[in-house]
Write an enzyme that holds these catalytic residues in place. Structure first.
Site, PDB file in Angstrom:
ATOM      1  N   CYS A 102      12.549   9.520 -24.057  1.00  0.00           N
ATOM      2  CA  CYS A 102      12.506  10.987 -24.017  1.00  0.00           C
ATOM      3  C   CYS A 102      13.844  11.624 -24.400  1.00  0.00           C
ATOM      4  CB  CYS A 102      12.048  11.462 -22.651  1.00  0.00           C
ATOM      5  SG  CYS A 102      10.421  10.832 -22.221  1.00  0.00           S
ATOM      6  N   HIS A 153      13.809  18.803 -22.066  1.00  0.00           N
ATOM      7  CA  HIS A 153      12.692  17.873 -22.251  1.00  0.00           C
ATOM      8  C   HIS A 153      11.584  18.265 -21.277  1.00  0.00           C
ATOM      9  CE1 HIS A 153      10.226  14.394 -22.327  1.00  0.00           C
ATOM     10  NE2 HIS A 153      10.614  13.948 -21.151  1.00  0.00           N
ATOM     11  N   ASN A 159       3.828  15.785 -21.399  1.00  0.00           N
ATOM     12  CA  ASN A 159       5.075  15.150 -21.825  1.00  0.00           C
ATOM     13  C   ASN A 159       4.815  14.337 -23.093  1.00  0.00           C
ATOM     14  OD1 ASN A 159       7.303  13.493 -22.152  1.00  0.00           O
ATOM     15  ND2 ASN A 159       7.481  12.951 -19.994  1.00  0.00           N
TER      16      ASN A 159
HETATM   17  O1  UT7 Z   1      10.040  11.873 -19.447  1.00  0.00           O
HETATM   18  C1  UT7 Z   1      10.577  11.531 -18.208  1.00  0.00           C
HETATM   19  C2  UT7 Z   1       9.549  10.807 -17.505  1.00  0.00           C
HETATM   20  N1  UT7 Z   1       8.958  11.164 -16.311  1.00  0.00           N
HETATM   21  C3  UT7 Z   1       9.283  12.140 -15.417  1.00  0.00           C
HETATM   22  O2  UT7 Z   1      10.143  12.937 -15.545  1.00  0.00           O
HETATM   23  C4  UT7 Z   1       8.438  12.107 -14.194  1.00  0.00           C
HETATM   24  C5  UT7 Z   1       9.230  12.447 -12.953  1.00  0.00           C
HETATM   25  N2  UT7 Z   1       8.384  12.395 -11.758  1.00  0.00           N
HETATM   26  C6  UT7 Z   1       7.445  13.314 -11.513  1.00  0.00           C
HETATM   27  O3  UT7 Z   1       7.257  14.231 -12.300  1.00  0.00           O
HETATM   28  C7  UT7 Z   1       6.684  13.224 -10.211  1.00  0.00           C
HETATM   29  O4  UT7 Z   1       7.237  12.216  -9.411  1.00  0.00           O
HETATM   30  C8  UT7 Z   1       5.169  12.933 -10.422  1.00  0.00           C
HETATM   31  C9  UT7 Z   1       4.482  14.141 -11.036  1.00  0.00           C
HETATM   32  C10 UT7 Z   1       4.972  11.704 -11.303  1.00  0.00           C
HETATM   33  C11 UT7 Z   1       4.495  12.649  -9.077  1.00  0.00           C
HETATM   34  O5  UT7 Z   1       4.691  13.755  -8.200  1.00  0.00           O
HETATM   35  P1  UT7 Z   1       5.196  13.520  -6.702  1.00  0.00           P
HETATM   36  O6  UT7 Z   1       5.225  14.840  -6.067  1.00  0.00           O
HETATM   37  O7  UT7 Z   1       6.461  12.725  -6.785  1.00  0.00           O
HETATM   38  O8  UT7 Z   1       4.012  12.675  -6.095  1.00  0.00           O
HETATM   39  P2  UT7 Z   1       4.067  11.256  -5.396  1.00  0.00           P
HETATM   40  O9  UT7 Z   1       4.265  10.177  -6.392  1.00  0.00           O
HETATM   41  O10 UT7 Z   1       5.012  11.331  -4.224  1.00  0.00           O
HETATM   42  O11 UT7 Z   1       2.613  11.147  -4.832  1.00  0.00           O
HETATM   43  C12 UT7 Z   1       2.141  12.035  -3.793  1.00  0.00           C
HETATM   44  C13 UT7 Z   1       0.691  11.704  -3.524  1.00  0.00           C
HETATM   45  C14 UT7 Z   1       0.427  10.225  -3.308  1.00  0.00           C
HETATM   46  O12 UT7 Z   1      -0.574  10.096  -2.320  1.00  0.00           O
HETATM   47  P3  UT7 Z   1      -0.189   9.752  -0.796  1.00  0.00           P
HETATM   48  O13 UT7 Z   1       0.508   8.434  -0.864  1.00  0.00           O
HETATM   49  O14 UT7 Z   1       0.704  10.874  -0.348  1.00  0.00           O
HETATM   50  O15 UT7 Z   1      -1.513   9.712  -0.118  1.00  0.00           O
HETATM   51  C15 UT7 Z   1      -0.134   9.771  -4.628  1.00  0.00           C
HETATM   52  O16 UT7 Z   1      -0.999   8.658  -4.492  1.00  0.00           O
HETATM   53  O17 UT7 Z   1      -0.104  12.093  -4.654  1.00  0.00           O
HETATM   54  C16 UT7 Z   1      -0.917  10.985  -5.055  1.00  0.00           C
HETATM   55  N3  UT7 Z   1      -1.115  11.081  -6.497  1.00  0.00           N
HETATM   56  C17 UT7 Z   1      -2.109  11.773  -7.061  1.00  0.00           C
HETATM   57  N4  UT7 Z   1      -3.103  12.502  -6.521  1.00  0.00           N
HETATM   58  C18 UT7 Z   1      -3.956  13.111  -7.374  1.00  0.00           C
HETATM   59  C19 UT7 Z   1      -0.355  10.532  -7.485  1.00  0.00           C
HETATM   60  N5  UT7 Z   1      -0.856  10.853  -8.691  1.00  0.00           N
HETATM   61  C20 UT7 Z   1      -1.940  11.626  -8.445  1.00  0.00           C
HETATM   62  C21 UT7 Z   1      -2.869  12.271  -9.280  1.00  0.00           C
HETATM   63  N6  UT7 Z   1      -3.857  12.994  -8.702  1.00  0.00           N
HETATM   64  N7  UT7 Z   1      -2.804  12.204 -10.623  1.00  0.00           N
END
Ligand code: UT7
Length: 333
Positions: free
Chosen positions: A109, A252, A282
């Site tokens: 990225c 980005h 993204n």
């Molecule tokens: O180009 C650079 C690359 N990437 C990035 O910049 C990504 C950076 N990270 C992020 O943007 C965020 O961490 C994410 C959007 C990927 C995830 O958001 P988060 O607020 O960090 O969520 P999390 O991983 O802490 O997950 C929270 C909950 C979990 O459930 P539990 O364990 O709390 O029950 C996940 O299993 O959300 C759940 N979850 C989802 N639920 C519905 C994870 N993905 C999904 C989904 N739909 N797609």
């Protein structure tokens, strides 16, 4: 160097959050609130990285008012090439840019930003006069569509910027910073599998093939909200620029919450933080030029505007640049 033209190309299929929720356990409200993404484009039959990048390059040439044979260099930033030996030469051939040298550059990225800075050096030292930098990725082919933690984030796209040497005039690359930290590479990977096959008695050879994208989302998120404001603040200090002088913050496009956090930390009002995440998600190396192209074409970015940009992602890698948009046929500021 001067930034004189831009163009983009997107696959025709737009996949909504609702459509994705029929495949994995997710929903529109979660995706929108956690990422700001509402839809993403996915390449269909006949749409390849080469074809999208070529279309984006052609649009940038037209915008700049250049002919393909005017080009000295085509630099393709991508992590999802059609050919690991290099996809840029295929784009060169498709464009008919027979005088140019073309090669790929991989930095996930951060790829477009790193390629732009690289191109700037060829232009500044006088060895090249006209360069096309293309950021393009087709990550849909490396996504595990059953992994809800990654499949909702990414999309396909391509966009390009036309850069020209400008000896004696203000350089459109006013400053830059680049970083990488391979110690944190495992946070976000698209890497080789371990499969081996028998070669001769007692020996095996590795079979080529990549595993789907794997990401520690929370670690990457924390990395982004810490390093991006820091690198931008350092760049503003280097160049003696006040945030009030910046017309646009062009980050980005990974997550709307990251855009908001960086804008807030730098004290840049939300209406000067560019975002098109909702429509495209993204698109990796394509996000920055895609957003630039959209904002130039709808008139938000005008000749002479000052743009603070930052790319960040796998590697881990990150960086920032301060750019002055000139646009076609003018001297800008
Ligand atoms: O180009 C650079 C690359 N990437 C990035 O910049 C990504 C950076 N990270 C992020 O943007 C965020 O961490 C994410 C959007 C990927 C995830 O958001 P988060 O607020 O960090 O969520 P999390 O991983 O802490 O997950 C929270 C909950 C979990 O459930 P539990 O364990 O709390 O029950 C996940 O299993 O959300 C759940 N979850 C989802 N639920 C519905 C994870 N993905 C999904 C989904 N739909 N797609």
């Amino acid at each position: 160097m001067a930034l004189v033209g831009c163009g983009s190309a997107l696959p025709s299929l737009s996949l909504s959050n609702d459509q994705l929720s029929h495949r994995v356990e997710t929903n529109d409200a979660w995706i929108r609130s956690r990422t700001g993404i509402a839809a993403r484009r996915v390449a269909g039959p006949g749409e390849t990285l080469t074809s999208l990048a070529t279309d984006a390059g052609r649009a940038a040439l037209a915008h700049a008012g250049w002919q393909p044979q005017d080009l000295d260099l085509i630099l393709l930033a991508t992590s999802s090439p059609d050919d690991l030996f290099g996809t840029a030469p295929r784009i060169q051939a498709a464009l008919g840019a027979n005088q140019a040298v073309a090669f790929d550059l991989t930095a996930a990225c951060s790829g477009f930003l790193f390629a732009l800075i690289t191109a700037g050096h060829y232009l500044r030292c006088g060895t090249m006069r006209r360069v096309l930098v293309i950021g393009a990725d087709q990550l849909s082919r490396w996504i595990d569509w059953d992994d809800r933690s990654t499949c909702v984030l990414f999309g396909d796209g391509a966009a390009a910027v036309a850069l020209e040497a400008c000896p004696g005039a203000e350089d459109g690359l006013l400053g830059f910073r680049m970083h990488s930290d391979g110690r944190r590479a495992e946070c976000l990977t698209l890497q080789q599998g371990q499969e081996r096959h028998p070669l001769v008695e007692g020996h095996t050879a590795q079979r080529g093939g990549f595993q789907p994208i794997q990401m520690n989302g929370q670690e990457v998120y924390k990395f982004a909200v810490r390093e991006v404001p820091a690198v931008l603040e350092a760049l503003l200090k280097d160049t003696g620029t006040a945030t009030s002088q910046i017309d646009w913050l062009l980050l980005h496009q990974a997550n709307q919450r990251i855009l908001d956090a960086v804008g807030t930390r730098l004290g840049i009002p939300a209406d000067r933080v560019l975002s098109n995440l909702a429509a495209y998600g993204n698109t990796s190396a394509a996000t920055i030029p895609l957003m630039l192209d959209e904002a130039v074409r709808d008139g938000r970015i005008a000749p002479g505007h000052l743009i603070a940009t930052s790319g960040f992602g796998a590697g881990l890698s990150w960086g920032a640049a301060l750019l002055r948009w000139r646009g076609p046929g003018g001297s800008g500021a």
